[in-house]
Scaffold this motif. Structure first.
Motif, PDB file in Angstrom:
ATOM      1  N   LEU A 156      20.045  -5.834 -29.575  1.00  0.00           N
ATOM      2  CA  LEU A 156      18.813  -5.133 -29.654  1.00  0.00           C
ATOM      3  C   LEU A 156      17.813  -6.170 -28.613  1.00  0.00           C
ATOM      4  O   LEU A 156      16.971  -5.715 -28.180  1.00  0.00           O
ATOM      5  N   LEU A 157      17.814  -7.280 -29.081  1.00  0.00           N
ATOM      6  CA  LEU A 157      16.958  -8.294 -28.446  1.00  0.00           C
ATOM      7  C   LEU A 157      17.064  -8.516 -26.982  1.00  0.00           C
ATOM      8  O   LEU A 157      15.982  -8.385 -26.339  1.00  0.00           O
ATOM      9  N   GLU A 158      18.391  -8.417 -26.314  1.00  0.00           N
ATOM     10  CA  GLU A 158      18.626  -8.203 -25.196  1.00  0.00           C
ATOM     11  C   GLU A 158      18.308  -7.201 -24.236  1.00  0.00           C
ATOM     12  O   GLU A 158      17.806  -7.306 -23.060  1.00  0.00           O
ATOM     13  N   THR A 159      18.180  -5.845 -24.851  1.00  0.00           N
ATOM     14  CA  THR A 159      18.139  -4.516 -24.263  1.00  0.00           C
ATOM     15  C   THR A 159      16.685  -3.861 -24.743  1.00  0.00           C
ATOM     16  O   THR A 159      16.266  -2.989 -23.519  1.00  0.00           O
ATOM     17  N   LEU A 160      16.036  -4.196 -25.503  1.00  0.00           N
ATOM     18  CA  LEU A 160      14.906  -3.796 -25.890  1.00  0.00           C
ATOM     19  C   LEU A 160      13.549  -4.396 -25.209  1.00  0.00           C
ATOM     20  O   LEU A 160      13.162  -5.382 -25.529  1.00  0.00           O
ATOM     21  N   ALA A 161      12.882  -3.784 -24.429  1.00  0.00           N
ATOM     22  CA  ALA A 161      11.701  -4.174 -23.780  1.00  0.00           C
ATOM     23  C   ALA A 161      10.581  -3.747 -24.866  1.00  0.00           C
ATOM     24  O   ALA A 161      10.463  -2.435 -25.034  1.00  0.00           O
ATOM     25  N   VAL A 162       9.823  -4.741 -25.216  1.00  0.00           N
ATOM     26  CA  VAL A 162       8.796  -4.530 -26.282  1.00  0.00           C
ATOM     27  C   VAL A 162       7.227  -4.526 -25.639  1.00  0.00           C
ATOM     28  O   VAL A 162       7.015  -5.837 -25.529  1.00  0.00           O
ATOM     29  N   PRO A 163       6.786  -3.734 -25.307  1.00  0.00           N
ATOM     30  CA  PRO A 163       5.295  -3.786 -24.762  1.00  0.00           C
ATOM     31  C   PRO A 163       4.393  -4.147 -25.916  1.00  0.00           C
ATOM     32  O   PRO A 163       4.593  -3.703 -27.300  1.00  0.00           O
ATOM     33  N   ALA A 164       3.205  -4.432 -25.564  1.00  0.00           N
ATOM     34  CA  ALA A 164       2.075  -4.786 -26.613  1.00  0.00           C
ATOM     35  C   ALA A 164       1.788  -3.428 -27.234  1.00  0.00           C
ATOM     36  O   ALA A 164       1.674  -2.615 -26.601  1.00  0.00           O
ATOM     37  N   PRO A 165       1.547  -3.382 -28.853  1.00  0.00           N
ATOM     38  CA  PRO A 165       1.137  -1.864 -28.980  1.00  0.00           C
ATOM     39  C   PRO A 165      -0.200  -1.620 -28.379  1.00  0.00           C
ATOM     40  O   PRO A 165      -1.157  -2.498 -28.277  1.00  0.00           O
ATOM     41  N   GLU A 166      -0.510  -0.330 -28.640  1.00  0.00           N
ATOM     42  CA  GLU A 166      -2.058   0.174 -28.215  1.00  0.00           C
ATOM     43  C   GLU A 166      -2.826  -0.384 -28.860  1.00  0.00           C
ATOM     44  O   GLU A 166      -2.751  -0.444 -30.143  1.00  0.00           O
ATOM     45  N   ALA A 167      -4.032  -0.428 -28.330  1.00  0.00           N
ATOM     46  CA  ALA A 167      -5.269  -0.836 -29.180  1.00  0.00           C
ATOM     47  C   ALA A 167      -5.772   0.345 -29.869  1.00  0.00           C
ATOM     48  O   ALA A 167      -5.487   1.310 -29.443  1.00  0.00           O
ATOM     49  N   GLY A 168      -6.771  -0.083 -30.945  1.00  0.00           N
ATOM     50  CA  GLY A 168      -7.302   1.002 -31.572  1.00  0.00           C
ATOM     51  C   GLY A 168      -6.611   1.277 -33.056  1.00  0.00           C
ATOM     52  O   GLY A 168      -5.648   0.593 -33.336  1.00  0.00           O
ATOM     53  N   ASP A 200      20.764  11.253 -32.486  1.00  0.00           N
ATOM     54  CA  ASP A 200      19.218  11.253 -32.484  1.00  0.00           C
ATOM     55  C   ASP A 200      18.413  10.157 -32.381  1.00  0.00           C
ATOM     56  O   ASP A 200      17.265  10.239 -32.439  1.00  0.00           O
ATOM     57  N   ALA A 201      19.154   8.913 -32.553  1.00  0.00           N
ATOM     58  CA  ALA A 201      18.198   7.609 -32.584  1.00  0.00           C
ATOM     59  C   ALA A 201      17.751   7.103 -31.403  1.00  0.00           C
ATOM     60  O   ALA A 201      18.326   7.603 -30.383  1.00  0.00           O
ATOM     61  N   ILE A 202      16.592   6.659 -31.247  1.00  0.00           N
ATOM     62  CA  ILE A 202      15.909   6.378 -30.024  1.00  0.00           C
ATOM     63  C   ILE A 202      16.759   4.979 -29.341  1.00  0.00           C
ATOM     64  O   ILE A 202      16.641   4.996 -27.908  1.00  0.00           O
ATOM     65  N   GLY A 203      17.641   4.368 -30.156  1.00  0.00           N
ATOM     66  CA  GLY A 203      18.257   3.102 -29.609  1.00  0.00           C
ATOM     67  C   GLY A 203      19.324   3.042 -30.580  1.00  0.00           C
ATOM     68  O   GLY A 203      19.289   3.253 -31.551  1.00  0.00           O
ATOM     69  N   ARG A 204      20.460   2.646 -29.969  1.00  0.00           N
ATOM     70  CA  ARG A 204      21.746   2.199 -30.729  1.00  0.00           C
ATOM     71  C   ARG A 204      22.445   1.030 -30.495  1.00  0.00           C
ATOM     72  O   ARG A 204      22.665   0.828 -29.252  1.00  0.00           O
ATOM     73  N   LEU A 224      15.861   2.914 -34.569  1.00  0.00           N
ATOM     74  CA  LEU A 224      16.775   1.918 -33.889  1.00  0.00           C
ATOM     75  C   LEU A 224      17.940   1.604 -34.991  1.00  0.00           C
ATOM     76  O   LEU A 224      17.585   1.485 -35.954  1.00  0.00           O
ATOM     77  N   VAL A 225      19.130   2.181 -34.461  1.00  0.00           N
ATOM     78  CA  VAL A 225      20.228   1.928 -35.265  1.00  0.00           C
ATOM     79  C   VAL A 225      20.862   0.765 -34.812  1.00  0.00           C
ATOM     80  O   VAL A 225      21.341   0.578 -33.718  1.00  0.00           O
ATOM     81  N   VAL A 226      21.061  -0.317 -35.859  1.00  0.00           N
ATOM     82  CA  VAL A 226      21.717  -1.483 -35.587  1.00  0.00           C
ATOM     83  C   VAL A 226      22.834  -1.710 -36.283  1.00  0.00           C
ATOM     84  O   VAL A 226      22.653  -2.066 -37.519  1.00  0.00           O
ATOM     85  N   SER A 227      24.205  -1.444 -35.814  1.00  0.00           N
ATOM     86  CA  SER A 227      25.205  -1.532 -36.673  1.00  0.00           C
ATOM     87  C   SER A 227      26.494  -1.537 -35.948  1.00  0.00           C
ATOM     88  O   SER A 227      26.483  -0.811 -34.655  1.00  0.00           O
ATOM     89  N   PRO A 228      27.847  -2.211 -36.059  1.00  0.00           N
ATOM     90  CA  PRO A 228      28.927  -1.916 -35.528  1.00  0.00           C
ATOM     91  C   PRO A 228      29.363  -0.430 -35.336  1.00  0.00           C
ATOM     92  O   PRO A 228      29.975  -0.078 -34.320  1.00  0.00           O
ATOM     93  N   ALA A 229      28.723   0.343 -36.216  1.00  0.00           N
ATOM     94  CA  ALA A 229      29.337   1.741 -36.354  1.00  0.00           C
ATOM     95  C   ALA A 229      28.215   2.601 -35.519  1.00  0.00           C
ATOM     96  O   ALA A 229      27.909   3.761 -35.599  1.00  0.00           O
TER      97      ALA A 229
END
Length: 221
Positions: free
Chosen positions: A209-221, A198-202, A185-190
């Motif tokens: 980032l906080l407003e647009t990124l939905a964060v599910p719980a990590p997989e168990a195991g 090729d970043a998965i999010g910019r 994830l690239v977090v930058s004015p640029a």
């Protein structure tokens, strides 16, 4: 986030708003050798690089007849002083890190900065308790854009690259993460520069980032 179990944060420009401090530290240190450099030169030539590489870069660029280790030490002294006096957290970073932690993700730090500088940042921002793993390129043969520091973070976490997400702001750091096989994830004015395609999010800011990124719980195991 696609089976991720951990988030690895860069430090300068991601956790602490230090890019301006780094430019100031370099310019003030180089003045001791009667060398003048611009903000643009700092941004273009040294952003995201390890301090020994920064010192060598200025020796070559400014054609200085000086021991790079002395320039490195001078810059380190200035940046630590500036962090202690003026360092501020990137706006929104506490909320983002709390969000990831409460969602169950493990949190790591992978930076080009030395442990001395890392300590100054963590102390100034009271943020050290977030990190399970801290890696500095000081421990590596090569700094970013070489992937070594990210590969070390993966080893310390005991996770595969596919199980981690990186948060970066610089092209050097982004290339390091990409070379380590990490989704970034690239977090930058640029952030919308073609180099980051090729970043998965910019995102232009941590708030975005906080407003647009939905964060599910990590997989168990």
């Amino acid at each position: 986030m696609m089976g991720a179990k951990a988030v690895i944060f860069d430090m300068d420009g991601v956790i602490i708003d230090s890019e301006g401090l780094w430019r100031q530290a370099q310019k003030e240190a180089l003045a001791g050798w009667r060398a003048e450099v611009s903000d643009e030169e700092c941004e273009l030539l040294t952003k995201g690089k390890r301090l020994d590489e920064i010192a060598r870069t200025w020796c070559e660029h400014c054609r200085l007849e000086a021991d790079p280790a002395l320039i490195e030490a001078a810059i380190r002294l200035r940046i630590i002083e500036l962090i202690g006096r003026e360092g501020k957290a990137i706006e929104g970073i506490y909320d983002v890190m709390t969000y990831f932690r409460e969602a169950g993700y493990r949190i790591a730090l992978a930076t080009s900065s030395s442990y001395e500088i890392v300590h100054a940042v963590l102390e100034k921002l009271s943020i050290g308790h977030y990190f399970e793993v801290i890696c500095s390129a000081d421990d590596e043969r090569y700094g970013k854009p070489h992937p070594a520091v990210y590969l070390s973070a993966l080893r310390k976490l005991g996770l595969a690259a596919s199980q981690c997400i990186v948060v970066e702001d610089s092209l050097s750091g982004y290339r390091a993460a990409l070379s380590a096989g990490l989704k970034t994830l690239v977090v930058s004015p640029a952030c919308h520069h073609a180099s980051f395609k090729d970043a998965i999010g910019r995102y232009a800011s941590m708030h975005a980032l906080l407003e647009t990124l939905a964060v599910p719980a990590p997989e168990a195991g």
